[in-house]
Design a protein around this motif. Structure first.
Motif, PDB file in Angstrom:
ATOM      1  N   ARG A 143      -6.443  13.663  -5.716  1.00  0.00           N
ATOM      2  CA  ARG A 143      -7.137  14.375  -4.643  1.00  0.00           C
ATOM      3  C   ARG A 143      -7.797  15.646  -5.158  1.00  0.00           C
ATOM      4  O   ARG A 143      -8.881  16.033  -4.687  1.00  0.00           O
ATOM      5  CB  ARG A 143      -6.162  14.660  -3.511  1.00  0.00           C
ATOM      6  CG  ARG A 143      -5.829  13.378  -2.750  1.00  0.00           C
ATOM      7  CD  ARG A 143      -4.884  13.563  -1.601  1.00  0.00           C
ATOM      8  NE  ARG A 143      -4.765  12.315  -0.848  1.00  0.00           N
ATOM      9  CZ  ARG A 143      -3.718  11.983  -0.102  1.00  0.00           C
ATOM     10  NH1 ARG A 143      -2.683  12.809  -0.024  1.00  0.00           N
ATOM     11  NH2 ARG A 143      -3.704  10.845   0.552  1.00  0.00           N
ATOM     12  N   GLU A 172      -2.407  -1.262  -3.703  1.00  0.00           N
ATOM     13  CA  GLU A 172      -1.556  -0.076  -3.599  1.00  0.00           C
ATOM     14  C   GLU A 172      -1.408   0.639  -4.939  1.00  0.00           C
ATOM     15  O   GLU A 172      -1.219   1.860  -4.976  1.00  0.00           O
ATOM     16  CB  GLU A 172      -0.168  -0.477  -3.088  1.00  0.00           C
ATOM     17  CG  GLU A 172      -0.169  -1.070  -1.687  1.00  0.00           C
ATOM     18  CD  GLU A 172       1.204  -1.559  -1.278  1.00  0.00           C
ATOM     19  OE1 GLU A 172       2.204  -1.064  -1.827  1.00  0.00           O
ATOM     20  OE2 GLU A 172       1.277  -2.451  -0.410  1.00  0.00           O
ATOM     21  N   ASP A 188      -4.984   7.234  -1.272  1.00  0.00           N
ATOM     22  CA  ASP A 188      -4.366   6.969   0.033  1.00  0.00           C
ATOM     23  C   ASP A 188      -3.467   5.737  -0.034  1.00  0.00           C
ATOM     24  O   ASP A 188      -2.381   5.714   0.550  1.00  0.00           O
ATOM     25  CB  ASP A 188      -5.442   6.768   1.093  1.00  0.00           C
ATOM     26  CG  ASP A 188      -6.181   8.053   1.449  1.00  0.00           C
ATOM     27  OD1 ASP A 188      -5.676   9.143   1.112  1.00  0.00           O
ATOM     28  OD2 ASP A 188      -7.267   7.961   2.044  1.00  0.00           O
ATOM     29  N   ALA A 189      -3.931   4.701  -0.759  1.00  0.00           N
ATOM     30  CA  ALA A 189      -3.146   3.466  -0.850  1.00  0.00           C
ATOM     31  C   ALA A 189      -1.833   3.709  -1.583  1.00  0.00           C
ATOM     32  O   ALA A 189      -0.781   3.207  -1.169  1.00  0.00           O
ATOM     33  CB  ALA A 189      -3.967   2.385  -1.548  1.00  0.00           C
ATOM     34  N   VAL A 199      -0.915  11.332  -6.768  1.00  0.00           N
ATOM     35  CA  VAL A 199      -1.790  11.467  -5.605  1.00  0.00           C
ATOM     36  C   VAL A 199      -2.402  12.860  -5.566  1.00  0.00           C
ATOM     37  O   VAL A 199      -3.605  13.028  -5.302  1.00  0.00           O
ATOM     38  CB  VAL A 199      -1.012  11.165  -4.312  1.00  0.00           C
ATOM     39  CG1 VAL A 199      -1.825  11.567  -3.077  1.00  0.00           C
ATOM     40  CG2 VAL A 199      -0.662   9.682  -4.249  1.00  0.00           C
ATOM     41  N   GLY A 257     -10.441   8.371  -3.733  1.00  0.00           N
ATOM     42  CA  GLY A 257      -9.731   8.778  -2.523  1.00  0.00           C
ATOM     43  C   GLY A 257      -9.051   7.617  -1.835  1.00  0.00           C
ATOM     44  O   GLY A 257      -7.913   7.742  -1.363  1.00  0.00           O
ATOM     45  N   GLU A 258      -9.731   6.473  -1.770  1.00  0.00           N
ATOM     46  CA  GLU A 258      -9.129   5.292  -1.153  1.00  0.00           C
ATOM     47  C   GLU A 258      -7.914   4.830  -1.943  1.00  0.00           C
ATOM     48  O   GLU A 258      -6.882   4.447  -1.368  1.00  0.00           O
ATOM     49  CB  GLU A 258     -10.172   4.177  -1.067  1.00  0.00           C
ATOM     50  CG  GLU A 258      -9.707   2.960  -0.300  1.00  0.00           C
ATOM     51  CD  GLU A 258     -10.740   1.853  -0.234  1.00  0.00           C
ATOM     52  OE1 GLU A 258     -10.370   0.713   0.132  1.00  0.00           O
ATOM     53  OE2 GLU A 258     -11.919   2.116  -0.555  1.00  0.00           O
ATOM     54  N   ASP A 298      -0.306   6.636  -1.912  1.00  0.00           N
ATOM     55  CA  ASP A 298       0.478   7.581  -1.120  1.00  0.00           C
ATOM     56  C   ASP A 298       1.292   6.853  -0.058  1.00  0.00           C
ATOM     57  O   ASP A 298       2.451   7.201   0.201  1.00  0.00           O
ATOM     58  CB  ASP A 298      -0.477   8.590  -0.469  1.00  0.00           C
ATOM     59  CG  ASP A 298       0.246   9.809   0.076  1.00  0.00           C
ATOM     60  OD1 ASP A 298       1.393  10.076  -0.348  1.00  0.00           O
ATOM     61  OD2 ASP A 298      -0.334  10.513   0.931  1.00  0.00           O
ATOM     62  N   GLY A 299       0.708   5.826   0.542  1.00  0.00           N
ATOM     63  CA  GLY A 299       1.390   5.110   1.607  1.00  0.00           C
ATOM     64  C   GLY A 299       2.141   3.873   1.166  1.00  0.00           C
ATOM     65  O   GLY A 299       2.610   3.107   2.007  1.00  0.00           O
TER      66      GLY A 299
END
Length: 448
Positions: free
Chosen positions: A426, A298, A401-402, A422, A397-398, A404-405
């Motif tokens: 991006r 993360e 996303d990690a 993030v 990008g991966e 961000d969540g």
């Protein structure tokens, strides 16, 4: 005598004429302004210095990419924040006689801290650990590659096919460093003259690669020193007519790392990581390690913030690719090293482009997660981690996303920090996706 009193004495004696007021930004750089030393003493020390908020939202091209709920320069008319000097960071610049540098904290006009400023991000994690009676210390190990061309020549060549300053890899070598001796000697001596405490220096694995290690310090001071050092290295290289880069992966040779050695002490200064565990570790250290592993995927964006970083994190590149730890294991993402009072965690994921403040903030946040939540600690690995180990994010990008969540990141860093990082990631990924590379031209120009 305080730092302010020493500066006044130096200015009165004519030894200091200018002050560089510098702000660490989200790209890991120092950005700032030169001030008359008299003006700095008469005004800036008490009132700070106004600077556009966009400095904490831009990429290396100075394009606004890291918008967040806290800072949106375009939406608010590119207004000012206040750069408040931290006189504890004052250092002379031996390569720029008559000049000193002072780091600044970013503040809103009402005096409140700008939460997305990297120094503040790290400070918040240090303060949170203080609530557990713990003080974090860190050592930052940065590698760089040196080339015989100047920066102007490198730019004219498109940054490609440059000449490394050694003909071969020079890991621990005592000969073959002649073409970069003048540069590295100046770096060692002049950073020491600026107040950094040198521990060791040596050639590294790749052609033209070098590493200088400075003594560990409290986490914020260690990050300040690393940010200062990266700027110093580039400025001294330019004066020597050479170019150096910290980018994680310049070519097919070994990449540049930014290994972080992190330990904790009690409020009274007592080391607290050693104990009676199987590897000499305390129960606290086991929790810290478990937190690192639980959060590593993360938080990878804090350690690997660019497209280039993930070209270092590849199999066979002597950099980690999976979530694992091991005692004295350089093939694992997290290495337990030292013994007794020197026992510490080495975090091997960050590359040379990592912002030292944000990377250390990620390590400390994960440590706090382990202390507070007590997740299970997987078994250590010997040698290379097996196929069952969870993989690190394989792309920017991966990783974005990690992060961000991540509930841990949003709770521990704040939405403004996560959203800014993030958004920046991006934007970089989108810019890279639309760029035609040399690899594509060589592969497809004639043969497809």
């Amino acid at each position: 005598m305080t730092a302010l009193q020493r500066l006044r004495a130096d200015v009165d004696a004519g030894r200091v004429e200018e002050v560089v007021l510098a702000l660490p930004d989200l790209a890991g750089r120092l950005q700032g302004t030169r001030l008359s030393a008299r003006h700095f003493l008469d005004s800036t020390v008490t009132d700070g210095f106004g600077a556009c908020t966009y400095l904490l939202t831009t990429d290396v091209d100075m394009a606004v990419t890291a918008r967040s709920g806290e800072l949106d320069p375009e939406g608010t008319g590119f207004g000012d924040m206040v750069l408040a000097p931290d006189l504890a960071t004052l250092r002379p610049l031996p390569w720029d006689p008559g000049t000193v540098l002072v780091l600044a904290d970013a503040r809103h006009p009402d005096g409140g801290p700008v939460q997305v400023a990297p120094r503040q991000v790290l400070r918040a994690q240090v303060e949170a650990l203080a609530g557990h009676g713990l003080v974090p210390y860190a050592g930052v190990e940065l590698e760089f590659r040196v080339f015989t061309e100047s920066y102007a020549q490198a730019h004219a060549a498109g940054w490609a096919r440059l000449t490394p300053a050694t003909r071969t890899g020079v890991d621990y070598a005592l000969v073959g460093l002649e073409r970069m001796d003048a540069l590295t000697r100046r770096l060692r001596r002049e950073t020491a003259a600026a107040g950094l405490v040198l521990e060791s220096a040596r050639g590294e694995c790749a052609p033209g690669q070098y590493e200088i290690v400075f003594r560990y310090d409290r986490a914020l001071a260690a990050a300040d020193a690393a940010a200062f050092y990266r700027t110093a290295a580039r400025q001294v290289a330019a004066q020597e007519g050479m170019a150096l880069t910290f980018m994680p992966k310049y070519d097919d040779a070994e990449g540049n790392s930014c290994h972080l050695h992190v330990s904790l002490r009690g409020a009274d200064g007592t080391p607290v990581l050693a104990g009676d565990g199987a590897h000499g570790e305390s129960a606290l250290l086991r929790r810290v390690l478990a937190g690192q592993l639980a959060c590593l995927r993360e938080l990878t964006l804090l350690f690997a913030p660019t497209v280039n970083a993930y070209k270092r994190l590849r199999p066979g590149a002597f950099a980690p690719t999976s979530v694992a730890w091991g005692p004295d294991n350089r093939l694992a993402a997290l290495r337990l090293v030292g013994s007794g009072a020197s026992l510490r965690l080495e975090h091997r994921v960050p590359g040379g482009d990592a912002d030292p403040y944000l990377a250390l903030a990620g390590v400390l946040l994960a440590a706090r997660h382990g202390i507070e939540e007590d997740p299970p600690l997987p078994a250590p690995v010997r040698g290379a981690p097996g196929p069952g180990a969870a993989a690190l994010p394989a792309s920017l990008g991966e990783a974005a996303d990690a992060l961000d969540g991540s509930a841990v990141a949003r709770k521990g860093l704040g939405d403004a920090v996560v959203d800014a990082l993030v958004a920046a990631a991006r934007a970089e990924e989108a810019g890279y996706a639309g760029t035609v590379s040399e690899w594509e031209r060589a592969r497809g120009f004639e043969r497809r």
